[in-house]
Design a protein around this motif. Structure first.
Motif, short mmCIF file in Angstrom:
data_model
loop_
_atom_site.label_atom_id
_atom_site.label_comp_id
_atom_site.label_asym_id
_atom_site.label_seq_id
_atom_site.Cartn_x
_atom_site.Cartn_y
_atom_site.Cartn_z
N LEU A 25 0.83 -1.21 0.00
CA LEU A 25 0.00 0.00 0.00
C LEU A 25 0.86 1.25 0.00
N SER A 26 1.95 1.24 0.77
CA SER A 26 2.85 2.40 0.84
C SER A 26 3.47 2.69 -0.52
N ARG A 27 3.89 1.66 -1.22
CA ARG A 27 4.50 1.85 -2.55
C ARG A 27 3.47 2.39 -3.55
N LEU A 28 2.25 1.92 -3.47
CA LEU A 28 1.20 2.44 -4.36
C LEU A 28 0.89 3.90 -4.02
N GLN A 29 0.79 4.21 -2.74
CA GLN A 29 0.52 5.59 -2.33
C GLN A 29 1.64 6.53 -2.74
N ALA A 30 2.88 6.05 -2.71
CA ALA A 30 4.02 6.87 -3.13
C ALA A 30 3.93 7.23 -4.61
N GLN A 31 3.18 6.45 -5.38
CA GLN A 31 2.98 6.72 -6.81
C GLN A 31 1.74 7.59 -7.04
N GLY A 32 1.13 8.06 -5.96
CA GLY A 32 -0.05 8.90 -6.09
C GLY A 32 -1.35 8.13 -6.20
N ILE A 33 -1.32 6.84 -5.90
CA ILE A 33 -2.52 6.00 -5.96
C ILE A 33 -3.03 5.86 -4.53
N ALA A 34 -4.17 6.45 -4.26
CA ALA A 34 -4.68 6.59 -2.89
C ALA A 34 -5.44 5.37 -2.38
N ILE A 35 -4.91 4.18 -2.62
CA ILE A 35 -5.54 2.96 -2.12
C ILE A 35 -5.17 2.80 -0.65
N VAL A 36 -6.19 2.61 0.20
CA VAL A 36 -5.94 2.45 1.63
C VAL A 36 -6.18 1.03 2.11
N ARG A 37 -6.85 0.24 1.27
CA ARG A 37 -7.11 -1.15 1.66
C ARG A 37 -7.43 -1.98 0.41
N ILE A 38 -6.96 -3.22 0.45
CA ILE A 38 -7.28 -4.18 -0.61
C ILE A 38 -7.93 -5.37 0.07
N HIS A 51 -12.04 -12.22 -6.51
CA HIS A 51 -11.96 -10.79 -6.80
C HIS A 51 -11.00 -10.13 -5.85
N LEU A 52 -10.54 -8.97 -6.25
CA LEU A 52 -9.84 -8.05 -5.36
C LEU A 52 -10.64 -6.76 -5.39
N PHE A 53 -10.97 -6.27 -4.21
CA PHE A 53 -11.70 -5.01 -4.09
C PHE A 53 -10.76 -3.98 -3.49
N PHE A 54 -10.85 -2.75 -3.99
CA PHE A 54 -9.96 -1.68 -3.58
C PHE A 54 -10.73 -0.55 -2.93
N PHE A 66 -11.72 -4.98 -11.81
CA PHE A 66 -11.99 -4.80 -13.23
C PHE A 66 -12.54 -3.41 -13.57
N LEU A 67 -12.83 -2.60 -12.54
CA LEU A 67 -13.28 -1.23 -12.78
C LEU A 67 -12.18 -0.19 -12.51
N LEU A 68 -11.00 -0.65 -12.12
CA LEU A 68 -9.90 0.29 -11.90
C LEU A 68 -9.44 0.87 -13.23
N GLU A 69 -8.91 2.08 -13.18
CA GLU A 69 -8.29 2.65 -14.37
C GLU A 69 -7.14 1.74 -14.77
N GLN A 74 -2.42 -1.68 -13.68
CA GLN A 74 -1.07 -2.08 -14.06
C GLN A 74 -0.08 -1.86 -12.91
N ALA A 75 -0.21 -0.73 -12.22
CA ALA A 75 0.68 -0.45 -11.08
C ALA A 75 0.45 -1.46 -9.96
N VAL A 76 -0.81 -1.80 -9.70
CA VAL A 76 -1.12 -2.79 -8.67
C VAL A 76 -0.49 -4.14 -9.04
N GLN A 77 -0.66 -4.56 -10.27
CA GLN A 77 -0.09 -5.84 -10.71
C GLN A 77 1.42 -5.84 -10.55
N ARG A 78 2.06 -4.78 -11.02
CA ARG A 78 3.52 -4.69 -10.97
C ARG A 78 4.02 -4.74 -9.52
N GLU A 79 3.46 -3.92 -8.66
CA GLU A 79 3.90 -3.85 -7.27
C GLU A 79 3.59 -5.13 -6.51
N LEU A 80 2.44 -5.69 -6.77
CA LEU A 80 2.06 -6.94 -6.08
C LEU A 80 2.98 -8.08 -6.46
#
Length: 84
Positions: A25-38, A51-54, A66-69, A74-80
């Motif tokens: 989550l920290s790495r995603l937030q550092a990229q400007g993606i405001a995900i606080v929970r998965i 499913h994964l819900f964000f 499937f509704l994420l931009e 892509q950033a979630v997949q890469r970081e995960l």
């Protein structure tokens, strides 16, 4: 970038411990993606459907993967997949 199926990503996320999930989550937030929970979710009545819900900062609504931009997904997949 390589694209992964939801089964692979679901299993990878489920295998992370709490510290790894926080780091993700920290790495995603550092990229400007405001995900606080998965939230991973598997339907009990249809075991093959996963499913994964964000959850994003400032919103109570869950967004299914499937509704994420495209750029966010892509950033979630890469970081995960890079998380160890």
């Amino acid at each position: 970038m390589k694209s992964y199926d939801i089964d692979t990503l679901y299993q990878k996320y489920k295998s992370l411990n709490k510290r790894q999930r926080v780091r993700l989550l920290s790495r995603l937030q550092a990229q400007g993606i405001a995900i606080v929970r998965i939230q991973p979710y598997a339907y009990s009545e249809a075991l093959g459907i996963k499913h994964l819900f964000f959850y994003f900062e400032g919103s109570r609504e869950a967004v299914p993967y499937f509704l994420l931009e495209s750029s966010v997904w892509q950033a979630v997949q890469r970081e995960l997949m890079e998380e160890e």
